[in-house]
Design an enzyme around this catalytic site. Structure first.
Site, mmCIF file in Angstrom:
data_model
loop_
_atom_site.group_PDB
_atom_site.id
_atom_site.type_symbol
_atom_site.label_atom_id
_atom_site.label_comp_id
_atom_site.label_asym_id
_atom_site.label_seq_id
_atom_site.Cartn_x
_atom_site.Cartn_y
_atom_site.Cartn_z
ATOM 1 N N ASP A 83 -25.218 -17.628 30.290
ATOM 2 C CA ASP A 83 -26.045 -18.802 30.517
ATOM 3 C C ASP A 83 -25.395 -19.600 31.655
ATOM 4 O O ASP A 83 -24.252 -19.325 32.037
ATOM 5 C CB ASP A 83 -26.101 -19.626 29.226
ATOM 6 C CG ASP A 83 -26.918 -20.908 29.367
ATOM 7 O OD1 ASP A 83 -27.930 -20.883 30.095
ATOM 8 O OD2 ASP A 83 -26.533 -21.913 28.759
ATOM 9 N N ASP A 88 -26.009 -23.674 32.598
ATOM 10 C CA ASP A 88 -25.655 -25.046 32.234
ATOM 11 C C ASP A 88 -24.912 -25.089 30.906
ATOM 12 O O ASP A 88 -25.378 -24.546 29.901
ATOM 13 C CB ASP A 88 -26.919 -25.902 32.139
ATOM 14 C CG ASP A 88 -27.604 -26.067 33.488
ATOM 15 O OD1 ASP A 88 -27.203 -26.949 34.246
ATOM 16 O OD2 ASP A 88 -28.530 -25.282 33.775
ATOM 17 N N ASP A 126 -24.573 -21.733 25.400
ATOM 18 C CA ASP A 126 -24.296 -22.950 24.625
ATOM 19 C C ASP A 126 -25.533 -23.576 24.004
ATOM 20 O O ASP A 126 -25.419 -24.545 23.251
ATOM 21 C CB ASP A 126 -23.645 -23.995 25.534
ATOM 22 C CG ASP A 126 -24.659 -24.642 26.470
ATOM 23 O OD1 ASP A 126 -25.392 -23.884 27.156
ATOM 24 O OD2 ASP A 126 -24.749 -25.883 26.512
#
Length: 369
Positions: free
Chosen positions: A118, A120, A310
């Site tokens: 991922d 961000d 996240d």
């Protein structure tokens, strides 16, 4: 304006509010399509304003952030000993990928690691302005090193072109808009020997609709300080991280009001962001499966996918790996959260450390060979 809500009664005297959202919606950990609310309470709300129930549900979801904390409420209000016990229990179930690195390395013997990352909150810190979510030079070097030895994909809710400008690395697979826009390296690499750039776009017919919704949201959010509308090509993100909490209801009201005119679009949530996407069965988990197949690893036992993320949207990929019983999901989080990931890391700096250790381990194994 069409009202897309429906009422569903059950035997317990509750009423469900059905909303056009996917099974993995925020309303229920079990993935059902409605929330159960005591009949008396809901009727009182409906008598006042039916739209308020839907908006209120999204406000509560916005407060919960993402992924959902295991314990409702504010963890900081718990006694320190209880907080430590909760974290210890959680970390025992989802140990640090750094602590368990040797176990991960052992599991990869004789297999091809494929890395999914991922952006961000994983490769870059979460920042107030999403246009300034830059990754560090050290992180870029770590990703570059990993991609030298393993097929590597960036899987993000961002527009593919935008995240590629952030990462600035050729030779990677970029899956933007939650995997609805995928492009691979166009030049021949040892992981892409057919010299063909993988190109997959799952929702081209939705592009005009997404563009219309984006423009409407930009107009609606002008008067809400801190609100940021980001057109990610195949989805629209409404960031409310910098919006005063008293205005979250207005954000939710504007978003749901506009969305009610577009039954072919659905509303989901990430970390301090509401996201509007096409109602197609496609997510980061599907993107992971598509990329593994494109790399020639469909139904293969000789591959070890590792996915690091996240956000709530990364759970779709974690669930795929868990169901397959193959590879590892790694959740980036400092606090206990509900997750299908196997391991955890606390922050992007630990992600960088993990990637660097993976590179060093690979280099040592090659020298030993």
């Amino acid at each position: 304006m069409t009202n897309h809500n429906a009422l569903i009664s059950d035997a317990k005297g509750s009423i469900g509010v059905a909303v056009r959202v996917p099974n993995q919606s925020l309303f229920s950990p079990g993935g059902s399509r409605y929330i159960s609310i005591p009949r008396k309470k809901l009727v009182q709300k409906l008598e006042t304003d039916p739209s308020q129930t839907r908006t209120h549900s999204w406000i509560e979801a916005m407060r919960a952030s993402s992924p959902t904390r295991i314990r409702p409420g504010n963890i900081s209000s718990l006694p320190e000993s209880d907080e430590e016990d909760e974290y210890s229990s959680w970390i025992a179930q989802h140990p640090s990928a750094l602590t368990m690195f040797e176990e991960i390395a052992e599991a990869s013997k004789g297999k091809q690691i494929v890395m999914f990352l991922d952006y961000d909150g994983t490769l870059s810190p979460i920042v107030e302005n999403p246009d300034r979510a830059y990754m560090s030079d050290e992180m870029r070097e770590a990703v570059k090193g990993v991609a030298r030895y393993f097929p590597t994909a960036i899987v993000t809710g961002r527009c593919r072109d935008k995240v590629r400008r952030f990462v600035k690395l050729p030779g990677l697979y970029y899956a933007g808009s939650h995997g609805m826009d995928i492009k691979g390296p166009s030049k021949k690499t040892k992981h892409n020997k057919n010299n063909k750039g993988v190109l997959f776009q799952a929702a081209n017919e939705f592009l005009p609709m997404i563009d219309q919704v984006s423009k409407c949201l930009v107009e609606k959010m002008r008067d809400i300080e801190g609100a940021n509308v980001e057109n990610n090509k195949f989805c629209v993100s409404v960031h409310y991280r910098c919006v005063d909490q008293k205005d979250w209801g207005l954000v939710a009201e504007h978003v749901t009001s506009i969305l009610s005119e577009y039954p072919k679009l659905r509303l989901t949530q990430g970390r301090k962001v509401l996201e509007i996407r096409p109602t197609i069965k496609w997510d980061k988990g599907k993107a992971l499966e598509f990329l593994l197949e494109s790399l020639g690893f469909a139904n293969s036992n000789d591959v070890l996918p590792i996915y690091i993320g996240d956000d709530r949207t990364d759970e779709d990929a974690f669930k795929v790996l868990k169901k397959k019983g193959q590879g590892f999901g790694i959740l980036v989080s400092k606090v206990p959260k509900e997750t299908s990931a196997t391991y955890s890391l606390q922050e992007p700096s630990e992600v960088g450390e993990f990637l660097q250790r993976l590179v060093e381990w690979k280099q040592m194994s090659l020298r030993g060979r």
